[in-house]
Design a protein around this motif. Structure first.
Motif, PDB file in Angstrom:
ATOM      1  N   TYR A 165       0.969  -1.227   0.103  1.00 15.05           N
ATOM      2  CA  TYR A 165      -0.136  -0.283   0.210  1.00 15.05           C
ATOM      3  C   TYR A 165       0.892   1.294   0.083  1.00 15.05           C
ATOM      4  CZ  TYR A 165       0.782  -0.036   5.161  1.00 15.05           C
ATOM      5  OH  TYR A 165       1.536  -0.069   6.385  1.00 15.05           O
ATOM      6  N   GLN A 166       0.186   2.300  -0.645  1.00 18.06           N
ATOM      7  CA  GLN A 166       0.854   3.529  -0.709  1.00 18.06           C
ATOM      8  C   GLN A 166      -0.044   4.839  -0.080  1.00 18.06           C
ATOM      9  OE1 GLN A 166       2.550   4.500  -4.696  1.00 18.06           O
ATOM     10  NE2 GLN A 166       4.040   6.078  -3.783  1.00 18.06           N
ATOM     11  N   VAL A 167       0.599   5.481   1.004  1.00 17.86           N
ATOM     12  CA  VAL A 167      -0.027   6.494   1.440  1.00 17.86           C
ATOM     13  C   VAL A 167      -0.225   7.761   0.292  1.00 17.86           C
ATOM     14  CG1 VAL A 167      -0.539   8.247   3.019  1.00 17.86           C
ATOM     15  CG2 VAL A 167      -0.032   5.887   3.757  1.00 17.86           C
ATOM     16  N   VAL A 168      -1.515   8.107   0.166  1.00 22.43           N
ATOM     17  CA  VAL A 168      -1.418   9.443  -0.814  1.00 22.43           C
ATOM     18  C   VAL A 168      -2.282  10.511  -0.092  1.00 22.43           C
ATOM     19  CG1 VAL A 168      -2.339  10.489  -2.964  1.00 22.43           C
ATOM     20  CG2 VAL A 168      -1.595   7.996  -2.933  1.00 22.43           C
ATOM     21  N   LEU A 169      -1.561  11.940   0.233  1.00 17.03           N
ATOM     22  CA  LEU A 169      -2.083  12.623   0.861  1.00 17.03           C
ATOM     23  C   LEU A 169      -3.039  13.491   0.094  1.00 17.03           C
ATOM     24  CD1 LEU A 169       0.739  14.013   3.108  1.00 17.03           C
ATOM     25  CD2 LEU A 169      -0.837  12.639   3.800  1.00 17.03           C
ATOM     26  N   THR A 170      -4.195  13.857   0.145  1.00 15.90           N
ATOM     27  CA  THR A 170      -5.285  14.603  -0.432  1.00 15.90           C
ATOM     28  C   THR A 170      -5.348  16.009   0.210  1.00 15.90           C
ATOM     29  OG1 THR A 170      -7.057  13.579   0.663  1.00 15.90           O
ATOM     30  CG2 THR A 170      -6.455  12.281  -1.132  1.00 15.90           C
ATOM     31  N   LYS A 171      -6.288  16.714  -0.709  1.00 14.83           N
ATOM     32  CA  LYS A 171      -6.791  18.016  -0.198  1.00 14.83           C
ATOM     33  C   LYS A 171      -5.389  18.996   0.217  1.00 14.83           C
ATOM     34  CE  LYS A 171     -11.164  15.857   0.935  1.00 14.83           C
ATOM     35  NZ  LYS A 171     -12.097  16.074   1.701  1.00 14.83           N
ATOM     36  N   ALA A 172      -4.331  18.533  -0.673  1.00 12.65           N
ATOM     37  CA  ALA A 172      -3.191  19.647  -0.181  1.00 12.65           C
ATOM     38  C   ALA A 172      -3.148  21.153  -0.536  1.00 12.65           C
ATOM     39  CB  ALA A 172      -1.633  19.131  -1.025  1.00 12.65           C
ATOM     40  N   ASP A 173      -4.236  21.253  -1.214  1.00 13.74           N
ATOM     41  CA  ASP A 173      -4.506  22.916  -1.566  1.00 13.74           C
ATOM     42  C   ASP A 173      -5.245  23.512  -0.368  1.00 13.74           C
ATOM     43  OD1 ASP A 173      -7.959  22.795  -2.387  1.00 13.74           O
ATOM     44  OD2 ASP A 173      -6.690  20.956  -2.631  1.00 13.74           O
ATOM     45  N   LYS A 174      -5.773  22.730   0.506  1.00 14.13           N
ATOM     46  CA  LYS A 174      -6.172  23.496   1.937  1.00 14.13           C
ATOM     47  C   LYS A 174      -5.241  23.739   2.798  1.00 14.13           C
ATOM     48  CE  LYS A 174     -10.321  21.988   0.126  1.00 14.13           C
ATOM     49  NZ  LYS A 174     -11.255  23.177  -0.393  1.00 14.13           N
ATOM     50  N   LEU A 175      -3.875  23.476   2.651  1.00 13.37           N
ATOM     51  CA  LEU A 175      -2.706  23.855   3.609  1.00 13.37           C
ATOM     52  C   LEU A 175      -1.578  24.559   2.823  1.00 13.37           C
ATOM     53  CD1 LEU A 175      -2.234  20.469   5.259  1.00 13.37           C
ATOM     54  CD2 LEU A 175      -3.193  22.468   6.227  1.00 13.37           C
ATOM     55  N   GLY A 176      -0.674  25.376   3.601  1.00 10.08           N
ATOM     56  CA  GLY A 176       0.341  25.921   3.182  1.00 10.08           C
ATOM     57  C   GLY A 176       1.523  24.939   2.756  1.00 10.08           C
ATOM     58  N   ILE A 177       2.385  25.481   1.979  1.00 11.12           N
ATOM     59  CA  ILE A 177       3.684  24.448   1.597  1.00 11.12           C
ATOM     60  C   ILE A 177       4.244  23.927   2.646  1.00 11.12           C
ATOM     61  CG2 ILE A 177       5.476  24.617   0.272  1.00 11.12           C
ATOM     62  CD1 ILE A 177       4.562  26.831  -1.774  1.00 11.12           C
ATOM     63  N   LYS A 178       4.517  24.733   3.694  1.00 11.47           N
ATOM     64  CA  LYS A 178       5.203  24.389   4.866  1.00 11.47           C
ATOM     65  C   LYS A 178       4.513  23.208   5.259  1.00 11.47           C
ATOM     66  CE  LYS A 178       7.402  25.725   8.841  1.00 11.47           C
ATOM     67  NZ  LYS A 178       7.721  26.891   9.983  1.00 11.47           N
TER      68      LYS A 178
END
Length: 228
Positions: A165-178
């Motif tokens: 399995y591979q973890v994929v982080l979603t909704k990254a646009d909801k957070l800042g780059i840092k």
């Protein structure tokens, strides 16, 4: 290098080739096959299969749509628990598909009767442990919240079943780059304790398209080779 090519140039060329292979794969037709509510309804298949798993409302259907470039292929909703069966899609030309995609019901909270939630949770767990064509599970995790106890339960199940399995982080646009980078680093560190986990954590946004080419590239490496 023996031919005078700098390693970084060679690496960039290889990555570009991977991205292009992913683009070509997901430019192919993607067809909804069926939705199943029990394991007996799953078709026999010689295709490699990739499953999209994660908590309810984490963005599984949105990610399927973003990958395939089709806004309505998988049904999406802001209501947790909209997907209540295993939805199967064949990716590739008619008669010669290369990859099967499985959009799974979510784990955890959903706005549905408890008996129904329990039933689809059992279905998903049985599928994850016993589906022979399954080559990789994409465990989707909301970048804003990180790994939760229900995610760790699924990870333990997959470790025990020796399912990659591979973890994929979603909704990254909801957070800042840092904040995204910190969440990615924390997730990579947590995965070191899990034997079946892929070491790379991908960061995506179905809204902006961030990370979609890289995820397509990863899945192209799993897909059946194109027919000659």
């Amino acid at each position: 290098m023996a031919d005078g090519t700098a390693p970084e140039v060679e690496g960039a060329a290889a990555q570009a080739a991977r991205i292009e292979a992913g683009r070509v794969l997901f430019a192919q037709p993607c067809t909804f096959l069926r939705g199943v509510v029990d394991l007996a309804g799953l078709p026999a298949s010689g295709l490699p299969e990739v499953a999209f798993s994660g908590r309810s409302n984490v963005g599984k259907s949105s990610l399927v749509n973003a990958l395939t470039g089709r806004n309505t292929l998988a049904r999406t909703s802001n209501t947790p628990g909209r997907t209540q069966e295993i939805n199967l899609f064949a990716l590739g030309p008619d008669g010669r598909p290369r990859l099967m995609l499985a959009d799974l019901p979510g784990h955890g909270f959903a706005r549905a009767p408890k008996a129904k939630v329990d039933a689809w949770t059992r279905l998903v767990n049985a599928y994850l442990k016993g589906r022979p064509p399954l080559r990789r599970v994409l465990l989707l995790v909301d970048a804003r919240h990180g790994l939760k106890s229900v995610d760790r339960t699924v990870m333990g199940l997959l470790d025990g079943a020796a399912v990659n399995y591979q973890v994929v982080l979603t909704k990254a646009d909801k957070l800042g780059i840092k904040a995204v980078a910190e969440q990615q680093a924390a997730t990579v560190a947590a995965l070191r304790e899990h034997v079946a986990a892929h070491p790379q954590v991908l960061v995506t946004s179905a809204q902006t398209g961030a990370g979609i080419p890289e995820l397509r590239a990863a899945l192209a490496e799993i897909a059946q080779p194109p027919a000659p």
